[in-house]
Design a protein around this motif. Sequence first.
Motif, PDB file in Angstrom:
ATOM      1  N   LEU A  94       0.771  -1.226   0.013  1.00  0.00           N
ATOM      2  CA  LEU A  94       0.089   0.057   0.019  1.00  0.00           C
ATOM      3  C   LEU A  94       0.841   1.180  -0.046  1.00  0.00           C
ATOM      4  CD1 LEU A  94      -3.043  -0.992   2.539  1.00  0.00           C
ATOM      5  CD2 LEU A  94      -2.889  -0.725  -0.060  1.00  0.00           C
ATOM      6  N   ARG A  95       1.831   1.115   0.833  1.00  0.00           N
ATOM      7  CA  ARG A  95       3.119   2.428   0.823  1.00  0.00           C
ATOM      8  C   ARG A  95       3.635   2.522  -0.463  1.00  0.00           C
ATOM      9  NH1 ARG A  95       3.868   4.381   5.998  1.00  0.00           N
ATOM     10  NH2 ARG A  95       5.511   5.388   5.008  1.00  0.00           N
ATOM     11  N   ALA A  96       3.601   1.542  -1.382  1.00  0.00           N
ATOM     12  CA  ALA A  96       4.346   1.438  -2.564  1.00  0.00           C
ATOM     13  C   ALA A  96       3.496   1.980  -3.668  1.00  0.00           C
ATOM     14  CB  ALA A  96       4.823   0.354  -3.053  1.00  0.00           C
ATOM     15  N   GLY A  97       2.091   2.209  -3.405  1.00  0.00           N
ATOM     16  CA  GLY A  97       1.198   2.787  -4.205  1.00  0.00           C
ATOM     17  C   GLY A  97      -0.099   2.004  -4.557  1.00  0.00           C
ATOM     18  N   ALA A  98      -0.061   0.682  -4.069  1.00  0.00           N
ATOM     19  CA  ALA A  98      -1.429  -0.032  -4.524  1.00  0.00           C
ATOM     20  C   ALA A  98      -2.586   0.501  -4.182  1.00  0.00           C
ATOM     21  CB  ALA A  98      -1.298  -1.399  -3.414  1.00  0.00           C
ATOM     22  N   SER A  99      -3.440   0.321  -4.681  1.00  0.00           N
ATOM     23  CA  SER A  99      -5.042   1.057  -4.290  1.00  0.00           C
ATOM     24  C   SER A  99      -5.836   0.199  -3.489  1.00  0.00           C
ATOM     25  CB  SER A  99      -5.766   1.139  -5.743  1.00  0.00           C
ATOM     26  OG  SER A  99      -4.947   2.005  -6.867  1.00  0.00           O
ATOM     27  N   GLY A 100      -5.082  -0.908  -2.981  1.00  0.00           N
ATOM     28  CA  GLY A 100      -6.040  -1.833  -2.095  1.00  0.00           C
ATOM     29  C   GLY A 100      -5.397  -3.259  -1.985  1.00  0.00           C
ATOM     30  N   PHE A 101      -6.202  -4.220  -0.932  1.00  0.00           N
ATOM     31  CA  PHE A 101      -5.633  -5.292  -1.014  1.00  0.00           C
ATOM     32  C   PHE A 101      -6.885  -6.071  -0.486  1.00  0.00           C
ATOM     33  CE2 PHE A 101      -5.494  -6.085   3.658  1.00  0.00           C
ATOM     34  CZ  PHE A 101      -5.192  -4.826   4.096  1.00  0.00           C
ATOM     35  N   LEU A 102      -6.912  -7.407  -0.762  1.00  0.00           N
ATOM     36  CA  LEU A 102      -7.750  -8.507  -0.439  1.00  0.00           C
ATOM     37  C   LEU A 102      -7.240  -9.476   0.057  1.00  0.00           C
ATOM     38  CD1 LEU A 102     -10.550  -7.882  -3.377  1.00  0.00           C
ATOM     39  CD2 LEU A 102     -10.743  -7.370  -0.862  1.00  0.00           C
ATOM     40  N   LEU A 103      -7.748 -10.554   0.648  1.00  0.00           N
ATOM     41  CA  LEU A 103      -7.390 -11.717   1.183  1.00  0.00           C
ATOM     42  C   LEU A 103      -7.432 -12.684   0.014  1.00  0.00           C
ATOM     43  CD1 LEU A 103      -8.713 -12.048   4.711  1.00  0.00           C
ATOM     44  CD2 LEU A 103      -6.362 -11.386   4.010  1.00  0.00           C
ATOM     45  N   LYS A 104      -6.540 -13.656  -0.090  1.00  0.00           N
ATOM     46  CA  LYS A 104      -6.684 -14.692  -1.451  1.00  0.00           C
ATOM     47  C   LYS A 104      -8.095 -15.525  -0.927  1.00  0.00           C
ATOM     48  CE  LYS A 104      -2.329 -15.221  -3.544  1.00  0.00           C
ATOM     49  NZ  LYS A 104      -1.252 -16.224  -4.096  1.00  0.00           N
ATOM     50  N   ASP A 105      -8.293 -15.666   0.146  1.00  0.00           N
ATOM     51  CA  ASP A 105      -9.904 -16.570   0.387  1.00  0.00           C
ATOM     52  C   ASP A 105     -10.978 -15.639   0.411  1.00  0.00           C
ATOM     53  OD1 ASP A 105      -9.454 -15.311   2.679  1.00  0.00           O
ATOM     54  OD2 ASP A 105      -9.432 -16.846   4.007  1.00  0.00           O
ATOM     55  N   ALA A 106     -10.841 -14.591  -0.065  1.00  0.00           N
ATOM     56  CA  ALA A 106     -12.038 -13.638  -0.346  1.00  0.00           C
ATOM     57  C   ALA A 106     -13.069 -14.530  -1.302  1.00  0.00           C
ATOM     58  CB  ALA A 106     -11.832 -12.378  -0.826  1.00  0.00           C
ATOM     59  N   LEU A 107     -14.258 -14.185  -0.968  1.00  0.00           N
ATOM     60  CA  LEU A 107     -15.443 -14.713  -1.850  1.00  0.00           C
ATOM     61  C   LEU A 107     -15.295 -14.133  -3.261  1.00  0.00           C
ATOM     62  CD1 LEU A 107     -18.093 -14.538   0.878  1.00  0.00           C
ATOM     63  CD2 LEU A 107     -17.089 -16.516   0.038  1.00  0.00           C
ATOM     64  N   PRO A 108     -15.861 -14.863  -4.151  1.00  0.00           N
ATOM     65  CA  PRO A 108     -15.837 -14.393  -5.518  1.00  0.00           C
ATOM     66  C   PRO A 108     -16.293 -13.146  -5.699  1.00  0.00           C
ATOM     67  CG  PRO A 108     -16.233 -16.850  -5.637  1.00  0.00           C
ATOM     68  CD  PRO A 108     -16.178 -16.230  -4.024  1.00  0.00           C
ATOM     69  N   ASP A 109     -17.537 -12.897  -5.184  1.00  0.00           N
ATOM     70  CA  ASP A 109     -18.242 -11.587  -5.319  1.00  0.00           C
ATOM     71  C   ASP A 109     -17.463 -10.410  -4.793  1.00  0.00           C
ATOM     72  OD1 ASP A 109     -20.104 -12.673  -6.379  1.00  0.00           O
ATOM     73  OD2 ASP A 109     -21.708 -12.719  -4.873  1.00  0.00           O
ATOM     74  N   GLU A 110     -16.718 -10.854  -3.691  1.00  0.00           N
ATOM     75  CA  GLU A 110     -15.939  -9.658  -2.930  1.00  0.00           C
ATOM     76  C   GLU A 110     -14.592  -9.161  -3.940  1.00  0.00           C
ATOM     77  OE1 GLU A 110     -16.508 -11.074   1.715  1.00  0.00           O
ATOM     78  OE2 GLU A 110     -14.707 -11.602   0.638  1.00  0.00           O
ATOM     79  N   LEU A 111     -14.073 -10.371  -4.482  1.00  0.00           N
ATOM     80  CA  LEU A 111     -12.946 -10.111  -5.335  1.00  0.00           C
ATOM     81  C   LEU A 111     -13.550  -9.423  -6.501  1.00  0.00           C
ATOM     82  CD1 LEU A 111     -10.262 -10.498  -6.366  1.00  0.00           C
ATOM     83  CD2 LEU A 111     -10.820 -12.631  -7.253  1.00  0.00           C
ATOM     84  N   ILE A 112     -14.493  -9.501  -7.187  1.00  0.00           N
ATOM     85  CA  ILE A 112     -15.201  -9.045  -8.326  1.00  0.00           C
ATOM     86  C   ILE A 112     -15.428  -7.648  -8.111  1.00  0.00           C
ATOM     87  CG2 ILE A 112     -17.107  -8.848  -9.945  1.00  0.00           C
ATOM     88  CD1 ILE A 112     -15.015 -11.230 -10.457  1.00  0.00           C
ATOM     89  N   SER A 113     -16.154  -7.303  -6.839  1.00  0.00           N
ATOM     90  CA  SER A 113     -16.352  -5.886  -6.345  1.00  0.00           C
ATOM     91  C   SER A 113     -15.166  -5.260  -6.129  1.00  0.00           C
ATOM     92  CB  SER A 113     -17.235  -6.088  -5.105  1.00  0.00           C
ATOM     93  OG  SER A 113     -18.485  -6.520  -5.360  1.00  0.00           O
ATOM     94  N   GLY A 114     -14.136  -5.733  -5.662  1.00  0.00           N
ATOM     95  CA  GLY A 114     -12.605  -5.231  -5.502  1.00  0.00           C
ATOM     96  C   GLY A 114     -12.170  -4.530  -6.655  1.00  0.00           C
ATOM     97  N   VAL A 115     -12.060  -5.611  -7.710  1.00  0.00           N
ATOM     98  CA  VAL A 115     -11.673  -5.419  -8.849  1.00  0.00           C
ATOM     99  C   VAL A 115     -12.583  -4.057  -9.706  1.00  0.00           C
ATOM    100  CG1 VAL A 115     -11.139  -5.928 -11.291  1.00  0.00           C
ATOM    101  CG2 VAL A 115     -10.592  -7.588  -9.553  1.00  0.00           C
ATOM    102  N   ARG A 116     -13.721  -3.890  -9.586  1.00  0.00           N
ATOM    103  CA  ARG A 116     -14.599  -3.105 -10.275  1.00  0.00           C
ATOM    104  C   ARG A 116     -14.391  -1.669  -9.334  1.00  0.00           C
ATOM    105  NH1 ARG A 116     -19.839  -6.894 -10.628  1.00  0.00           N
ATOM    106  NH2 ARG A 116     -19.599  -7.569 -12.824  1.00  0.00           N
ATOM    107  N   ALA A 117     -14.118  -1.940  -8.160  1.00  0.00           N
ATOM    108  CA  ALA A 117     -14.028  -0.617  -7.387  1.00  0.00           C
ATOM    109  C   ALA A 117     -12.738   0.175  -7.695  1.00  0.00           C
ATOM    110  CB  ALA A 117     -14.021  -0.940  -5.793  1.00  0.00           C
ATOM    111  N   VAL A 118     -11.648  -0.588  -8.051  1.00  0.00           N
ATOM    112  CA  VAL A 118     -10.267  -0.157  -8.056  1.00  0.00           C
ATOM    113  C   VAL A 118     -10.298   0.388  -9.604  1.00  0.00           C
ATOM    114  CG1 VAL A 118      -7.751  -0.940  -8.473  1.00  0.00           C
ATOM    115  CG2 VAL A 118      -9.020  -1.613  -6.358  1.00  0.00           C
ATOM    116  N   ALA A 119     -10.801  -0.275 -10.373  1.00  0.00           N
ATOM    117  CA  ALA A 119     -10.901   0.164 -11.842  1.00  0.00           C
ATOM    118  C   ALA A 119     -11.431   1.481 -11.909  1.00  0.00           C
ATOM    119  CB  ALA A 119     -11.521  -0.797 -12.718  1.00  0.00           C
ATOM    120  N   SER A 120     -12.400   1.751 -10.949  1.00  0.00           N
ATOM    121  CA  SER A 120     -13.302   3.116 -11.071  1.00  0.00           C
ATOM    122  C   SER A 120     -12.640   4.194 -10.220  1.00  0.00           C
ATOM    123  CB  SER A 120     -14.851   2.812 -10.379  1.00  0.00           C
ATOM    124  OG  SER A 120     -14.581   2.630  -9.048  1.00  0.00           O
ATOM    125  N   GLY A 121     -11.385   3.992  -9.839  1.00  0.00           N
ATOM    126  CA  GLY A 121     -10.721   4.809  -9.279  1.00  0.00           C
ATOM    127  C   GLY A 121     -10.739   4.784  -7.644  1.00  0.00           C
TER     128      GLY A 121
END
Length: 218
Positions: A94-121
Motif C-alpha cells: 500500500l505504501r508502494a502505491g497499491a490501491s488496495g488489498f484483499l485476502l486470497k480466500d475472499a469470496l468471488p463476489d468480494e474479489l469482483i467488487s474489489g476489481v471493479r472498485a479499483v478500476a473506477s478509481g
Amino acid sequence: MTTVLIVDDQALQRLGFSMLFEQYADLTVVGEATHGAEAVRMTAELRPDVVLMDVRMPGVDGIEATRRIVHSGGRSRVLVLTTFDLDEYAYAALRAGASGFLLKDALPDELISGVRAVASGDSVIAPGLTRKLIDAFTDRMRSQNPDQERQLAALTEREREVLTAMATGWSNPEIAERFHLAESTVKSHISRILPKIGARDRVHAVIFAYDTGLVRPA
C-alpha cells in the motif's frame, strides 16, 4: 469493459482467477504474469485497468513490482492479494502505491467488487483486516515528513474529523450518521481532503492519518 492483468507464480491460482473473470461480461483478462518483472513489462505493454498482484513471487516480488508500476505514471491501478500471515507485506505494498488489498480466500463476489472498485478509481481493503494490519505495523514503518504536517494543518476541523473517521474504518454512511451529514456531503469532504494531503485515494488517506499521528494504533 475493465481489463485485468493477473500476476501470480502459481498456475492454478491464475487459472482460477481467469475462469472467475470469464463469467462477467464487463471483465476481461488481457494477460498473465508469473513474477514481478514480467508484471511490470506486461503492464507497460498492455496498460490494463487493474493489475491483480500477488505479493510473494521469485525475483521481483509484488511490492517492488507495485512500486515500479505506480511510479511509471501509467493508468493501471494495483490490487494486491495477500493472506493473514502476509499483513506486513500488504501494508508495504500500500505504501508502494497499491490501491488496495484483499485476502486470497475472499469470496468471488468480494474479489469482483474489489476489481471493479479499483478500476473506477476507488480503493478497497479486506473487511476486518484494516485495523489489525495498521495496528501491527504503523509504528514500525512510520516516516517523519514535514510536508505531511503542513498538509495536515491545511485541513479544516470538519475535514480532520472525517479523515479520522475514515482511518478508524468507518464507511461513508457511518460517517454521515455520526456527524449528521448527508452522504453526498461526506463524499464532498473526502474529495477536498485527498488533494490537500496528496493522497491518491482512500487507502492512502488512511496511511497519511497514521503517518502524521492523527490516528494511532490501539
